[in-house]
Design an enzyme around this catalytic site. Structure first.
Site, PDB file in Angstrom:
ATOM      1  N   GLU A   1       7.342   0.073   6.646  1.00  0.00           N
ATOM      2  CA  GLU A   1       8.421   0.690   5.294  1.00  0.00           C
ATOM      3  C   GLU A   1       7.783   2.338   5.464  1.00  0.00           C
ATOM      4  O   GLU A   1       7.051   2.742   5.612  1.00  0.00           O
ATOM      5  CB  GLU A   1       8.102   0.758   3.866  1.00  0.00           C
ATOM      6  CG  GLU A   1       8.143  -0.530   2.968  1.00  0.00           C
ATOM      7  CD  GLU A   1       7.718  -1.233   1.585  1.00  0.00           C
ATOM      8  OE1 GLU A   1       7.695  -0.164   0.608  1.00  0.00           O
ATOM      9  OE2 GLU A   1       7.748  -2.258   1.007  1.00  0.00           O
TER      10      GLU A   1
ATOM     11  N   HIS B   1      11.886  -0.645  -2.564  1.00  0.00           N
ATOM     12  CA  HIS B   1      10.724  -1.075  -3.092  1.00  0.00           C
ATOM     13  C   HIS B   1      10.393  -0.454  -4.566  1.00  0.00           C
ATOM     14  O   HIS B   1       9.907   0.369  -4.858  1.00  0.00           O
ATOM     15  CB  HIS B   1       9.450  -0.316  -2.574  1.00  0.00           C
ATOM     16  CG  HIS B   1       8.029  -0.423  -2.779  1.00  0.00           C
ATOM     17  ND1 HIS B   1       7.465  -0.899  -1.577  1.00  0.00           N
ATOM     18  CD2 HIS B   1       7.884  -0.740  -4.188  1.00  0.00           C
ATOM     19  CE1 HIS B   1       6.062  -1.427  -1.980  1.00  0.00           C
ATOM     20  NE2 HIS B   1       6.337  -1.713  -3.192  1.00  0.00           N
TER      21      HIS B   1
END
Length: 525
Positions: A260, A278
């Site tokens: 990420e 997220h």
């Protein structure tokens, strides 16, 4: 005055909490690693979200840092072992976004069950593909929860409300707690075989990393749907892609990814996959809650020593901190006393709490004893890293409790075993808050410890005390207190003497030369 750096965006209300409590606060968002490294040495506390990476290199430059506070649950961006080795407390806020994350998992479950994102995109593109998006009901389906802690238990409650059959795998879930939640506790293989939907709510650890991989997916029923709003490393993305393409897995909903920010991913573009960036904690309420919570926790620690939601040490509540303070002082003295007398490699440590202290939170006391014990031979040791030092050096630490105490209202007994001997030191509190040593090597001796002490073991023979006093007097050393104890007449004896100045090496040699002296050590507290 403590000083805190906020390096990720927090609510202005959180900043105000620090300032209202008298903590100097700097807000510097978006620092590059080199910029953070250059200034981190100025600060006692560092408040972060997920963007700041607290690496070993950053921590090595953080000479004054005492606490890192993560506004959120995951601490993947903090090097926990390095922080612990440096004696830095790492806190998170596990409750502030629990509801928000659980709700997102439920929303993702609905989305993957009914192809809502795909149907939305198709419809807004001017298509009317009603027959293409054939979903499944949640009612009467089996929901398998991996990790039934704060968030998982909320998901379980919501699942039961949706009339689902809920089963859970969690080694730390007791049968009583499972019963109270209304879930069935099962082993992992059983969950994989039975669940129609599998949702993950566990931290990323060595035990959970890649828990959903090819072997686990092969054990699931055909048509299973996977939801992950916890940590990307829990799912092997390549194995999930293969299972989706084979048709064994009917769909997946992912809020987290192995890398990420996930600008590219092998699962992107798959029409069976729902993805969000997220967003598990991304609600107004959750962001405010965790920011306020981390500010309160960090302030409490820096100002009062209370520890809440620490990852790498036991918690001490604001209510417990004042109660523990005199016991912490006693524990530190007992540990330091034994440590300064230890001349060979430690093998084991046994700590016994008796009387009133047995009813308290003794984990911080044990850490304090270990800190005092190790200070004589470990360069950097504190409450945070002392238990880790014991583990790394393979020193067995045993803690026992006894609600009763024969001679005192409270007693801490420390027994240390080295390669050559076992030594015990016992201490209590007089008048509620005054530490006293009351036994050494099972010989009763009542002594208040001062800054400079002389410890002497000897054979109990006439004239010894006079010769010892004369030796100190001739050296110009003034005696503040003189404490004696013996096992029996003519047997082993101990003298513990508080003096007004440090005892030098030359004087120690003269004391050791006195007839019947077995050991003489200069101690400092």
């Amino acid at each position: 005055m403590p000083k805190v750096l906020i390096s990720d965006k927090l609510s202005p209300a959180a900043v105000q909490i620090f300032k209202d409590r008298g903590i100097e606060t700097d807000v510097k968002v978006g620092l590059a690693p080199d910029e953070l490294k250059a200034i981190i040495g100025q600060y006692d506390g560092l408040a972060i979200r997920s963007n700041t990476k607290v690496t070993a290199e950053i921590l090595a430059a953080a000479d004054n840092l005492k606490v890192v506070g993560r506004a959120g649950i995951g601490v993947d961006n903090v090097d926990i072992p390095a922080a612990t080795a440096r004696g830095v407390v790492v806190m998170n806020t596990p409750f502030g976004n629990s509801i928000t994350t659980a709700e997102h998992a439920i929303a993702m479950m609905f989305s993957v069950a009914r192809d809502i994102p795909q149907a939305n995109a198709s419809t807004q593109a001017g298509k009317w593909e009603k027959s293409k998006f054939m979903g499944v009901e949640l009612t009467a389906k089996t929901l398998g929860i991996i990790g039934c802690g704060n968030i998982g238990s909320i998901v379980a409650e919501r699942g039961i409300g949706l009339k689902m059959k809920v089963i859970a795998y969690d080694p730390y879930l007791s049968l009583e707690r499972a019963k109270a939640l209304g879930v069935e506790k099962v082993e992992l293989d059983d969950l994989l075989a039975r669940a129609d939907f599998i949702t993950l709510h566990t931290p990323l650890t060595d035990a959970t990393r890649n828990i959903i991989g090819a072997k686990a997916l092969a054990k699931t029923k055909k048509g299973v749907r996977i939801i992950n709003c916890a940590r990307g490393g829990l799912v092997v993305e390549a194995d999930l892609k293969a299972a989706l393409e084979s048709g064994h897995v009917a769909g997946a909903a992912l809020d987290v990814f192995q890398v990420e920010p996930a600008k590219t991913n092998i699962l992107f573009g798959n029409e069976k996959v729902v993805c969000t960036p997220h967003l598990g904690a991304s609600t107004t309420e959750a962001q405010e809650n965790v920011a306020l919570q981390v500010a309160e926790q960090m302030s409490d620690y820096l100002l009062t020593g209370s520890v809440t939601n620490a990852i790498n040490m036991s918690s001490v509540s604001a209510e417990d901190a004042p109660k523990l303070r005199p016991y912490m002082a006693l524990a530190g003295q007992v540990g330091s006393f034994a440590g300064q007398l230890t001349e060979h490699g430690l093998r084991s440590v046994t700590i016994t709490y008796e009387g009133q202290v047995a009813g308290l939170n003794t984990k911080p006391l044990t850490a304090t004893i270990l800190e005092g014990l190790f200070k004589s031979f470990v360069e950097t040791v504190n409450l945070v890293n002392a238990p880790v030092i014991a583990k790394d050096r393979k020193i067995t630490v045993t803690e026992t409790k006894n609600d009763t105490c024969n001679n005192y209202h409270t007693l801490i007994k420390l027994s240390v075993t080295t390669d050559h001997m076992t030594r015990t030191v016992e201490g209590t509190l007089f008048d509620g808050d005054k530490p006293r040593i009351v036994a050494i090597k099972n010989i009763a001796i009542e002594a208040e410890l001062g800054p400079y002490m002389l410890y002497v073991t000897n054979a109990d023979k006439p004239g010894f005390i006079g010769r010892l006093g004369t030796t100190l007097g001739q050296a110009g050393v003034n005696i503040a207190t003189f404490h004696l104890g013996r096992a029996e007449a003519g047997g082993d004896a101990i003298a513990l003497i508080q003096v007004d100045q440090p005892v030098g090496a030359d004087l120690l040699e003269k004391v050791r030369a006195i007839p019947n002296v077995v050991q003489a050590k200069a101690l400092q507290f």
